[in-house]
Design a protein around this motif. Structure first.
Motif, PDB file in Angstrom:
ATOM      1  N   ARG A 114      -3.433   7.937 -57.115  1.00 17.25           N
ATOM      2  CA  ARG A 114      -3.451   6.685 -57.882  1.00 17.25           C
ATOM      3  C   ARG A 114      -3.227   5.490 -56.948  1.00 17.25           C
ATOM      4  NH1 ARG A 114      -5.218   6.369 -62.550  1.00 17.25           N
ATOM      5  NH2 ARG A 114      -3.658   4.882 -63.292  1.00 17.25           N
ATOM      6  N   ILE A 115      -3.336   5.754 -55.639  1.00 16.62           N
ATOM      7  CA  ILE A 115      -3.181   4.676 -54.662  1.00 16.62           C
ATOM      8  C   ILE A 115      -4.526   4.458 -53.969  1.00 16.62           C
ATOM      9  CG2 ILE A 115      -1.997   3.910 -52.557  1.00 16.62           C
ATOM     10  CD1 ILE A 115       0.355   5.781 -53.402  1.00 16.62           C
ATOM     11  N   MET A 116      -5.021   3.224 -54.067  1.00 17.36           N
ATOM     12  CA  MET A 116      -6.298   2.906 -53.442  1.00 17.36           C
ATOM     13  C   MET A 116      -6.038   1.992 -52.253  1.00 17.36           C
ATOM     14  SD  MET A 116      -9.586   1.014 -55.159  1.00 17.36           S
ATOM     15  CE  MET A 116     -10.137   2.389 -56.155  1.00 17.36           C
ATOM     16  N   ILE A 117      -6.862   2.145 -51.208  1.00 16.52           N
ATOM     17  CA  ILE A 117      -6.716   1.278 -50.047  1.00 16.52           C
ATOM     18  C   ILE A 117      -8.049   0.564 -49.816  1.00 16.52           C
ATOM     19  CG2 ILE A 117      -7.234   3.219 -48.478  1.00 16.52           C
ATOM     20  CD1 ILE A 117      -5.208   1.746 -46.551  1.00 16.52           C
ATOM     21  N   GLY A 118      -7.974  -0.681 -49.370  1.00 17.52           N
ATOM     22  CA  GLY A 118      -9.214  -1.413 -49.138  1.00 17.52           C
ATOM     23  C   GLY A 118      -8.995  -2.490 -48.099  1.00 17.52           C
ATOM     24  N   GLY A 119     -10.079  -3.153 -47.709  1.00 12.76           N
ATOM     25  CA  GLY A 119      -9.926  -4.222 -46.745  1.00 12.76           C
ATOM     26  C   GLY A 119     -11.251  -4.899 -46.450  1.00 12.76           C
ATOM     27  N   PHE A 120     -11.122  -6.053 -45.784  1.00 16.12           N
ATOM     28  CA  PHE A 120     -12.283  -6.851 -45.398  1.00 16.12           C
ATOM     29  C   PHE A 120     -12.351  -6.924 -43.879  1.00 16.12           C
ATOM     30  CE2 PHE A 120     -13.845 -11.088 -44.069  1.00 16.12           C
ATOM     31  CZ  PHE A 120     -15.132 -11.047 -44.594  1.00 16.12           C
ATOM     32  N   SER A 121     -13.549  -6.717 -43.317  1.00 14.05           N
ATOM     33  CA  SER A 121     -13.782  -6.845 -41.880  1.00 14.05           C
ATOM     34  C   SER A 121     -12.858  -5.912 -41.086  1.00 14.05           C
ATOM     35  CB  SER A 121     -13.619  -8.317 -41.479  1.00 14.05           C
ATOM     36  OG  SER A 121     -14.152  -8.550 -40.203  1.00 14.05           O
ATOM     37  N   GLN A 122     -12.012  -6.449 -40.218  1.00 13.81           N
ATOM     38  CA  GLN A 122     -11.111  -5.581 -39.447  1.00 13.81           C
ATOM     39  C   GLN A 122     -10.196  -4.782 -40.386  1.00 13.81           C
ATOM     40  OE1 GLN A 122      -7.733  -7.284 -37.431  1.00 13.81           O
ATOM     41  NE2 GLN A 122      -8.129  -6.147 -35.546  1.00 13.81           N
ATOM     42  N   GLY A 123      -9.781  -5.399 -41.489  1.00 15.47           N
ATOM     43  CA  GLY A 123      -8.938  -4.706 -42.472  1.00 15.47           C
ATOM     44  C   GLY A 123      -9.678  -3.562 -43.158  1.00 15.47           C
ATOM     45  N   GLY A 124     -10.984  -3.757 -43.391  1.00 11.65           N
ATOM     46  CA  GLY A 124     -11.805  -2.698 -43.988  1.00 11.65           C
ATOM     47  C   GLY A 124     -11.963  -1.528 -43.034  1.00 11.65           C
ATOM     48  N   ALA A 125     -12.113  -1.857 -41.749  1.00  7.83           N
ATOM     49  CA  ALA A 125     -12.223  -0.815 -40.722  1.00  7.83           C
ATOM     50  C   ALA A 125     -10.948   0.034 -40.708  1.00  7.83           C
ATOM     51  CB  ALA A 125     -12.451  -1.453 -39.348  1.00  7.83           C
ATOM     52  N   LEU A 126      -9.795  -0.641 -40.758  1.00  7.16           N
ATOM     53  CA  LEU A 126      -8.519   0.075 -40.756  1.00  7.16           C
ATOM     54  C   LEU A 126      -8.354   0.905 -42.032  1.00  7.16           C
ATOM     55  CD1 LEU A 126      -5.774   0.747 -39.510  1.00  7.16           C
ATOM     56  CD2 LEU A 126      -4.889  -1.433 -40.392  1.00  7.16           C
ATOM     57  N   ALA A 127      -8.782   0.343 -43.170  1.00  7.31           N
ATOM     58  CA  ALA A 127      -8.687   1.074 -44.448  1.00  7.31           C
ATOM     59  C   ALA A 127      -9.500   2.377 -44.384  1.00  7.31           C
ATOM     60  CB  ALA A 127      -9.177   0.195 -45.602  1.00  7.31           C
ATOM     61  N   LEU A 128     -10.702   2.303 -43.806  1.00  8.34           N
ATOM     62  CA  LEU A 128     -11.542   3.504 -43.663  1.00  8.34           C
ATOM     63  C   LEU A 128     -10.848   4.535 -42.784  1.00  8.34           C
ATOM     64  CD1 LEU A 128     -15.143   2.035 -43.163  1.00  8.34           C
ATOM     65  CD2 LEU A 128     -14.368   3.481 -45.084  1.00  8.34           C
ATOM     66  N   TYR A 129     -10.284   4.051 -41.667  1.00 11.56           N
ATOM     67  CA  TYR A 129      -9.610   4.968 -40.741  1.00 11.56           C
ATOM     68  C   TYR A 129      -8.432   5.665 -41.433  1.00 11.56           C
ATOM     69  CZ  TYR A 129      -7.395   6.930 -36.639  1.00 11.56           C
ATOM     70  OH  TYR A 129      -6.843   7.818 -35.753  1.00 11.56           O
TER      71      TYR A 129
END
Length: 227
Positions: free
Chosen positions: A118-133
């Motif tokens: 029930r915990i989602m992670i997300g991000g934009f640009s560098q933050g999105g890259a970190l979220a994927l990792y």
């Protein structure tokens, strides 16, 4: 992060995250990571506007650090950026350190009673890259990952890994002058093999930013993945 000793605090220098409490009973959490040079405040309002009422929003702010691509100037950054080339060198140590910080936030949410799925992670640009990792290296099955205008960091480390079932919403503007659309496409073709539930959306004419349509698509993804 509470009462860690001050040495620890100095080392990470991570400012307090911006938190928007759930407006109904809190049963899910969304952690959203900003891009280079921004803070958690940059996204908190727009994410809060699209989340369902049962979802708490956490927008951490990165500590300031010298960024190689910024000629070494200090900027809020999750890790160092060394090159503008898709196959160029990456700050592996910095990425792994940042992932530990974000996993710490996930742990806090789990301790407070919110299950990992029930915990989602997300991000934009560098933050999105970190979220994927973070999503791809997590030992837990998270509720989903949102990757806006970004790329898959340390991609060589994921080659041949069995796919995971975390739902992924990846989005990119086809006129992005900062993180080229081609990087988004290359990352998407790899993510399709790493995630059995991956969706890549292209926004025509969008630059390195977000749009009303993208936010609506994200809203739908969040409410379907952590209903």
């Amino acid at each position: 992060m509470g009462n860690k000793d001050s040495k620890e605090k100095d080392k990470t220098k991570m400012p307090d995250p911006v938190v928007v409490s759930a407006s109904a009973k809190h049963t899910a959490s969304l952690i959203f990571l900003h891009g280079l040079g921004d803070t958690g405040h940059g996204w908190a309002t727009s994410i809060a506007a699209i989340r369902p009422p049962h979802v708490k929003v956490i927008c951490p702010s990165a500590a300031k650090m010298p960024v190689t691509l910024n000629s070494g100037f200090e900027s809020p950054s999750w890790f160092d950026l060394l090159s503008l080339d898709a196959s160029g060198p990456e700050d592996e140590e910095g990425i792994k350190k940042a992932a530990l910080l974000i996993n710490g936030i996930i742990d806090e949410e789990i301790k407070s009673g919110i299950p990992a799925e029930r915990i989602m992670i997300g991000g934009f640009s560098q933050g999105g890259a970190l979220a994927l990792y973070v999503a791809l290296t997590s030992t837990r099955q998270l509720g989903g990952v949102v990757a806006l205008s970004c790329w898959l960091p340390l991609h060589k480390q994921f080659v041949g890994k069995p796919p995971i079932g975390i739902p992924c919403f990846q989005a990119h503007g086809d006129c992005d002058p900062i993180v080229p659309y081609r990087w988004g496409q290359m990352s998407a073709s790899m993510l399709k093999q790493l995630m059995s539930n991956h969706n890549f959306k292209t926004y025509k004419g969008m630059m390195h930013s977000s749009s009303e349509t993208e936010m609506q698509d994200m809203k739908e993804f969040v409410s379907t993945s952590i209903p």
